[in-house]
Design a protein around this motif. Structure first.
Motif, mmCIF file in Angstrom:
data_model
loop_
_atom_site.group_PDB
_atom_site.id
_atom_site.type_symbol
_atom_site.label_atom_id
_atom_site.label_comp_id
_atom_site.label_asym_id
_atom_site.label_seq_id
_atom_site.Cartn_x
_atom_site.Cartn_y
_atom_site.Cartn_z
ATOM 1 N N ARG A 49 2.408 -1.487 -2.436
ATOM 2 C CA ARG A 49 2.444 -2.838 -1.854
ATOM 3 C C ARG A 49 1.775 -2.908 -0.478
ATOM 4 O O ARG A 49 1.759 -3.953 0.155
ATOM 5 N N GLU A 50 1.200 -1.774 -0.013
ATOM 6 C CA GLU A 50 0.654 -1.754 1.350
ATOM 7 C C GLU A 50 -0.518 -2.712 1.562
ATOM 8 O O GLU A 50 -0.796 -3.121 2.681
ATOM 9 N N GLN A 58 12.806 -1.117 -3.840
ATOM 10 C CA GLN A 58 12.055 -2.207 -3.217
ATOM 11 C C GLN A 58 11.136 -1.615 -2.151
ATOM 12 O O GLN A 58 11.550 -0.733 -1.400
ATOM 13 N N ALA A 59 9.913 -2.078 -2.103
ATOM 14 C CA ALA A 59 8.995 -1.640 -1.048
ATOM 15 C C ALA A 59 9.526 -2.095 0.307
ATOM 16 O O ALA A 59 10.107 -3.171 0.430
ATOM 17 N N ASP A 60 9.336 -1.265 1.325
ATOM 18 C CA ASP A 60 9.715 -1.636 2.686
ATOM 19 C C ASP A 60 8.711 -1.027 3.656
ATOM 20 O O ASP A 60 7.711 -0.451 3.247
ATOM 21 N N SER A 99 -3.260 -2.294 -4.384
ATOM 22 C CA SER A 99 -3.118 -0.859 -4.101
ATOM 23 C C SER A 99 -2.928 -0.029 -5.363
ATOM 24 O O SER A 99 -2.548 1.130 -5.290
ATOM 25 N N GLY A 100 -3.165 -0.613 -6.529
ATOM 26 C CA GLY A 100 -3.045 0.109 -7.784
ATOM 27 C C GLY A 100 -1.607 0.203 -8.284
ATOM 28 O O GLY A 100 -0.664 -0.281 -7.645
ATOM 29 N N GLN A 101 -1.464 0.839 -9.436
ATOM 30 C CA GLN A 101 -0.162 0.981 -10.077
ATOM 31 C C GLN A 101 -0.194 2.194 -11.004
ATOM 32 O O GLN A 101 -1.241 2.549 -11.534
ATOM 33 N N ILE A 102 0.964 2.796 -11.199
ATOM 34 C CA ILE A 102 1.118 3.888 -12.162
ATOM 35 C C ILE A 102 2.181 3.454 -13.163
ATOM 36 O O ILE A 102 3.243 2.945 -12.773
ATOM 37 N N ASN A 135 8.501 3.013 3.064
ATOM 38 C CA ASN A 135 7.874 3.405 1.800
ATOM 39 C C ASN A 135 7.412 2.125 1.117
ATOM 40 O O ASN A 135 8.218 1.332 0.649
ATOM 41 N N GLN A 136 6.100 1.939 1.072
ATOM 42 C CA GLN A 136 5.547 0.684 0.585
ATOM 43 C C GLN A 136 5.270 0.679 -0.914
ATOM 44 O O GLN A 136 4.411 -0.053 -1.404
ATOM 45 N N ASN A 137 6.022 1.501 -1.666
ATOM 46 C CA ASN A 137 5.932 1.497 -3.124
ATOM 47 C C ASN A 137 7.150 0.812 -3.713
ATOM 48 O O ASN A 137 8.273 1.069 -3.297
ATOM 49 N N ALA A 138 6.911 -0.054 -4.684
ATOM 50 C CA ALA A 138 7.989 -0.656 -5.463
ATOM 51 C C ALA A 138 8.055 0.093 -6.784
ATOM 52 O O ALA A 138 7.026 0.456 -7.353
#
Length: 134
Positions: free
Chosen positions: A116-117, A34-36, A61-64, A39-42
């Motif tokens: 998620r930033e 989970q983003a927090d 913020s895009g995705q991979i 670290n703002q990546n889920a």
């Protein structure tokens, strides 16, 4: 892929079935991270049954997308659909409408890493059957 006893050999468990209207068909999600505020990546593992897919959507913020198994599709608005196979990686640019999911006749398992930033996913219209099959 199933072993000799018919049990799937998954890297990550399938997770929970998604009941959101943002998906067509049967899809499962295992939220791995989970983003927090640190670290703002889920990060999630997503399993699509054949024919299942997302709606058109974008990520501020895009995705991979990391393809783990099966055959999937990925398409950005205004571009041709791309066939995605195990071991391939797709980089979804920020704010570009796109969709992804399984092919017509094969499941697709992916891991998605979503920044998620700059905010949450922006969901748009469903993918038409015409767009899906062409």
């Amino acid at each position: 892929m199933a072993n000799k006893s018919g049990v799937e050999n998954l890297i990550f468990s399938k997770g929970e079935k998604i009941t959101s209207h943002n998906f067509t068909g049967n899809v499962w999600l295992n939220n791995l991270v989970q983003a927090d505020s640190i670290n703002q990546n889920a990060v999630g593992s997503v399993t699509f049954e054949p024919g299942a897919r997302t709606k058109w959507h974008s990520h501020p913020s895009g995705q991979i997308i990391l393809a783990l198994d099966g055959v999937g599709y990925y398409q950005e608005k205004g571009s041709p659909k791309v066939v995605v196979k195990k071991g391939e990686v797709i980089k979804c640019p920020a704010d570009i409408p796109h969709w992804h999911g399984a092919s017509v006749d094969a499941k697709f398992i992916q891991v998605v890493i979503t920044g998620r930033e700059k905010g949450e996913t922006i969901w748009l219209e469903p993918v038409s059957e015409e767009d899906y099959v062409k």
